[in-house]
Every structure is written in structure tokens, then in C-alpha cells.
Design a protein around this motif. Structure first.
Motif, PDB file in Angstrom:
ATOM      1  N   UNK A  21     -10.150  32.361  -9.627  1.00  0.00           N
ATOM      2  CA  UNK A  21     -11.310  32.783  -8.837  1.00  0.00           C
ATOM      3  C   UNK A  21     -12.095  31.659  -8.198  1.00  0.00           C
ATOM      4  N   UNK A  22     -11.785  30.412  -8.501  1.00  0.00           N
ATOM      5  CA  UNK A  22     -12.546  29.327  -7.905  1.00  0.00           C
ATOM      6  C   UNK A  22     -12.183  27.990  -8.499  1.00  0.00           C
ATOM      7  N   UNK A  23     -12.966  26.989  -8.130  1.00  0.00           N
ATOM      8  CA  UNK A  23     -12.713  25.637  -8.631  1.00  0.00           C
ATOM      9  C   UNK A  23     -13.907  25.141  -9.431  1.00  0.00           C
ATOM     10  N   UNK A  36     -22.825  17.791 -15.534  1.00  0.00           N
ATOM     11  CA  UNK A  36     -22.573  19.223 -15.644  1.00  0.00           C
ATOM     12  C   UNK A  36     -21.249  19.570 -14.984  1.00  0.00           C
ATOM     13  N   UNK A  37     -20.729  20.708 -15.352  1.00  0.00           N
ATOM     14  CA  UNK A  37     -19.589  21.291 -14.642  1.00  0.00           C
ATOM     15  C   UNK A  37     -20.141  22.438 -13.808  1.00  0.00           C
ATOM     16  N   UNK A  38     -19.678  22.532 -12.577  1.00  0.00           N
ATOM     17  CA  UNK A  38     -20.117  23.608 -11.689  1.00  0.00           C
ATOM     18  C   UNK A  38     -18.893  24.409 -11.273  1.00  0.00           C
ATOM     19  N   UNK A  39     -18.896  25.702 -11.628  1.00  0.00           N
ATOM     20  CA  UNK A  39     -17.832  26.590 -11.181  1.00  0.00           C
ATOM     21  C   UNK A  39     -18.255  27.166  -9.842  1.00  0.00           C
ATOM     22  N   UNK A  40     -17.407  26.996  -8.844  1.00  0.00           N
ATOM     23  CA  UNK A  40     -17.680  27.481  -7.493  1.00  0.00           C
ATOM     24  C   UNK A  40     -16.816  28.707  -7.253  1.00  0.00           C
ATOM     25  N   UNK A  41     -17.475  29.840  -7.047  1.00  0.00           N
ATOM     26  CA  UNK A  41     -16.766  31.096  -6.822  1.00  0.00           C
ATOM     27  C   UNK A  41     -17.055  31.557  -5.397  1.00  0.00           C
TER      28      UNK A  41
END
Length: 87
Positions: A21-23, A36-41
Motif C-alpha cells: 500500500x505504500x512506502x 521517525x519512520x513515515x509510512x506514505x500511503x
């Protein structure tokens, strides 16, 4: 809200991985320097994955209620015209 190297108050450092669903990107807060980790959807993913919106909402709700050293901490959820960002 976001540019290629920034998302909200976060400076993107590098790519971490990609899922269905994303990176996910490694970033740090511009003021505190917290990593931080950022999930990009991408919002377009919600049209091709019919249950994705409810799945993401459920996961965000569960993570926000959980406080444990072995479980990721939800810091915030951001939105742009094209994407949702889970920090």
C-alpha cells in the motif's frame, strides 16, 4: 504540507522499504531531531484496495491506544492532497 524532501515538520533522510500500500521513509523532526519512520500511503491506493481505508483506520486506532516498549508509537497522521502520512 510536503515536498520531495520534507513532510510537515519532518526532513526525509532515506527510503526504508515498500509494501503493498505504500512506502516507508526514515525521517527526523526538524526541531527535536527525533528519528521517525513515515509510512506514505497514496490516496489512490484506497480505490484499488477496497478494505484499505478501514484497515488503516483500525491500525491507527489500535496503535494510538497502545503504550509498550516493543510496539511502535503513533506520533501523528498527516494528509496532503495526494497522500496520507503515518508517523
Amino acid at each position: 504540507m510536503s515536498t520531495e524532501n520534507e513532510i510537515g515538520n519532518y526532513q526525509i533522510e532515506r527510503f526504508l522499504g515498500q509494501g503493498t500500500t505504500g512506502k516507508v521513509m526514515l525521517a527526523h523532526h526538524k526541531e527535536t531531531k527525533r528519528k521517525v519512520a513515515i509510512k506514505i500511503i497514496p490516496k489512490i491506493a484506497f480505490t484499488s484496495h477496497h478494505n484499505l481505508q478501514s484497515t488503516v483506520q483500525r491500525k491507527v486506532a489500535l496503535i494510538s491506544l497502545t503504550k509498550h516498549s516493543n510496539i511502535i508509537e503513533l506520533i501523528e497522521v498527516l494528509e496532503s492532497d495526494n497522500n496520507f502520512y503515518v508517523v
